[in-house]
Design a protein around this motif. Sequence first.
Motif, PDB file in Angstrom:
ATOM      1  N   HIS A 111      22.371  47.449  76.165  1.00 57.52           N
ATOM      2  CA  HIS A 111      21.164  46.953  77.214  1.00 57.52           C
ATOM      3  C   HIS A 111      21.717  47.273  78.499  1.00 57.52           C
ATOM      4  CE1 HIS A 111      18.690  43.854  78.589  1.00 57.52           C
ATOM      5  NE2 HIS A 111      19.668  43.375  79.684  1.00 57.52           N
ATOM      6  N   HIS A 115      19.779  49.046  81.718  1.00 57.35           N
ATOM      7  CA  HIS A 115      19.377  48.869  83.079  1.00 57.35           C
ATOM      8  C   HIS A 115      19.616  50.096  84.015  1.00 57.35           C
ATOM      9  CE1 HIS A 115      18.152  44.654  83.054  1.00 57.35           C
ATOM     10  NE2 HIS A 115      19.042  44.457  82.388  1.00 57.35           N
ATOM     11  N   SER A 139      23.085  41.290  86.986  1.00 59.33           N
ATOM     12  CA  SER A 139      22.085  40.719  86.298  1.00 59.33           C
ATOM     13  C   SER A 139      22.553  39.232  86.209  1.00 59.33           C
ATOM     14  CB  SER A 139      21.746  41.554  84.919  1.00 59.33           C
ATOM     15  OG  SER A 139      20.653  41.531  84.410  1.00 59.33           O
ATOM     16  N   GLY A 140      21.640  38.545  85.064  1.00 52.79           N
ATOM     17  CA  GLY A 140      21.958  37.427  84.718  1.00 52.79           C
ATOM     18  C   GLY A 140      23.139  37.344  83.806  1.00 52.79           C
ATOM     19  N   GLY A 141      23.373  37.944  83.054  1.00 52.12           N
ATOM     20  CA  GLY A 141      24.369  38.268  82.079  1.00 52.12           C
ATOM     21  C   GLY A 141      25.384  39.434  82.192  1.00 52.12           C
ATOM     22  N   HIS A 142      25.253  40.201  83.364  1.00 45.69           N
ATOM     23  CA  HIS A 142      26.433  41.156  83.659  1.00 45.69           C
ATOM     24  C   HIS A 142      26.389  41.434  85.152  1.00 45.69           C
ATOM     25  CE1 HIS A 142      22.765  43.445  82.730  1.00 45.69           C
ATOM     26  NE2 HIS A 142      22.734  42.711  81.630  1.00 45.69           N
ATOM     27  N   GLY A 166      23.515  37.174  89.033  1.00 47.15           N
ATOM     28  CA  GLY A 166      22.167  36.516  88.556  1.00 47.15           C
ATOM     29  C   GLY A 166      22.432  35.057  88.198  1.00 47.15           C
ATOM     30  N   ASP A 170      21.078  31.495  89.471  1.00 48.89           N
ATOM     31  CA  ASP A 170      20.112  30.452  88.712  1.00 48.89           C
ATOM     32  C   ASP A 170      20.898  29.133  88.850  1.00 48.89           C
ATOM     33  OD1 ASP A 170      18.655  32.357  87.854  1.00 48.89           O
ATOM     34  OD2 ASP A 170      19.608  32.889  86.018  1.00 48.89           O
ATOM     35  N   GLY A 183      16.932  33.320  90.980  1.00 44.74           N
ATOM     36  CA  GLY A 183      16.986  34.301  91.652  1.00 44.74           C
ATOM     37  C   GLY A 183      15.926  34.509  92.712  1.00 44.74           C
ATOM     38  N   PRO A 184      14.726  34.837  92.315  1.00 44.02           N
ATOM     39  CA  PRO A 184      13.547  34.996  93.057  1.00 44.02           C
ATOM     40  C   PRO A 184      13.104  33.764  93.965  1.00 44.02           C
ATOM     41  CG  PRO A 184      12.854  35.788  90.873  1.00 44.02           C
ATOM     42  CD  PRO A 184      14.365  35.155  90.742  1.00 44.02           C
ATOM     43  N   GLY A 276      18.460  42.564  86.842  1.00 46.22           N
ATOM     44  CA  GLY A 276      17.564  42.000  87.335  1.00 46.22           C
ATOM     45  C   GLY A 276      17.929  41.522  89.138  1.00 46.22           C
ATOM     46  N   VAL A 277      18.984  41.436  89.575  1.00 45.08           N
ATOM     47  CA  VAL A 277      19.369  41.221  90.859  1.00 45.08           C
ATOM     48  C   VAL A 277      18.929  42.477  91.763  1.00 45.08           C
ATOM     49  CG1 VAL A 277      21.069  40.195  92.554  1.00 45.08           C
ATOM     50  CG2 VAL A 277      20.973  39.713  90.237  1.00 45.08           C
ATOM     51  N   ASN A 280      16.332  42.045  94.501  1.00 44.34           N
ATOM     52  CA  ASN A 280      16.746  41.361  95.695  1.00 44.34           C
ATOM     53  C   ASN A 280      16.330  42.157  96.892  1.00 44.34           C
ATOM     54  OD1 ASN A 280      18.486  40.120  97.846  1.00 44.34           O
ATOM     55  ND2 ASN A 280      18.045  38.276  96.369  1.00 44.34           N
ATOM     56  N   THR A 322      14.398  43.809  86.098  1.00 44.28           N
ATOM     57  CA  THR A 322      14.544  42.611  85.008  1.00 44.28           C
ATOM     58  C   THR A 322      14.195  43.425  83.700  1.00 44.28           C
ATOM     59  OG1 THR A 322      12.316  41.647  85.441  1.00 44.28           O
ATOM     60  CG2 THR A 322      14.323  40.828  86.417  1.00 44.28           C
ATOM     61  N   ASP A 323      14.723  42.439  82.579  1.00 46.19           N
ATOM     62  CA  ASP A 323      14.428  43.051  81.458  1.00 46.19           C
ATOM     63  C   ASP A 323      13.147  43.662  80.756  1.00 46.19           C
ATOM     64  OD1 ASP A 323      17.149  42.330  81.284  1.00 46.19           O
ATOM     65  OD2 ASP A 323      16.991  40.730  79.818  1.00 46.19           O
TER      66      ASP A 323
END
Length: 363
Positions: A111, A115, A139-142, A166, A170, A183-184, A276-277, A280, A322-323
């Motif tokens: 994954h 990205h 990101s949210g997870g990494h 991320g 959150d 984030g947004p 995801g970030v 920004n 994002t994903d």
Amino acid sequence: MLLLGIETSCDETSVAVVENGTKVLSNVISSQIQIHEKTGGVVPEVAAREHVVQMIPVIELALKEANISLDQLNGIAVTQGPGLLSSLIIGVTAANTLAASLQKPLIPVNHIAGHIYANRLERDLGYHPQFPLVVLTVSGGHNQLILMRNEYEFELLGETLDDAAGEAFDKIARILGLSYPGGPQIAQLALQGDPKIISLPNIFLKKESLDFSFSGLKTAVMQLVEAEFVREGFLSDQFRANVAAAFQETVCEVLSNKLLLAAQKTGAQEIHLAGGVSANQRLRALIEEKVQLQFFLDWKGKKQFFSQKLKFYFPTDFRFCTDNAAMIAAAGYFQFHRFPDRFTSMQTVLPDPQLQLCISLLT
Ligand code: KG4
Ligand code: ZN
């Protein structure tokens, strides 16, 4: 070469058709945000059930939008991990079934590699990356700094010791009463705030470290918000906006400074922002500014100059931050090119929630 990409690592069911790793013929993303807003985060079993419902309609729609049939595909790329096991299972099962029944090569994709390769989507055909390059996946997870000396070779330079950036966005959003994903919303609220009014701790970690830590910052914000609540009995809109701005600034400063420190240390020619970030705007602006001025701030806040003229890239479209499955098809394409003999229709991919980027692809 036409690849079908399938991504179900978290709460987005996404399927895409991508040509030669860059041209996006379709990129259907069925988001579960409205479902997870109610719980303030992703409940894995709920996400998995939704993937089951969405998987086949999303595959059909992606093929229809790309105007191609299954037999025109040259292979199937699917997210193997990291991610939520119950979510990964759904995408991987769909991909295994399609590859076996169509007799097409099956490409398991990390994954995070997805990205990274999101940065190739819809790029000018004349673009060829200049190696070595450094990627900040955030990101949210990494949350990692990765050195690439060649196509599809990843070397881990640093990563978060606790939360990903991320995830911190959150969590702070939750504290400020904003909805998921934070984030947004933090970025939006920060536009009304002044980042200088509230002072937050320095989170650079020790000298020269390319690792990150956001949990201390999260605790500091939590304590500050609690103290304000005890003092005033409520949180004013201006206070919330100032917290959002100060938090965003602290996170973006540390991310941008470490990305440039990594580029300086490795002599990179390009820097890439992914995950995801990377959507920004403040983060993009700070990096751009530092690239132009050719300096970043070190752990003591002192200017450190670097000599190389860096090129800075971030995804060409917000949907690629994002994903999404287009990035999985892109990574699959470059992986296929690098290791053509590894992928057949006969293999079965098993989901791996803890899949490591640097180990998984170099061995
Ligand atoms: O890459 P992604 O979709 O999922 C993971 O692989 O984790 O990233 C989602 C994360 C969330 O934590 C979300 O809050 C964050 O990316 N995010 C942002 C922005 N847009 C999304 N963070 C800061 N500013 C944004 N504009
Ligand atoms: Zn992701």
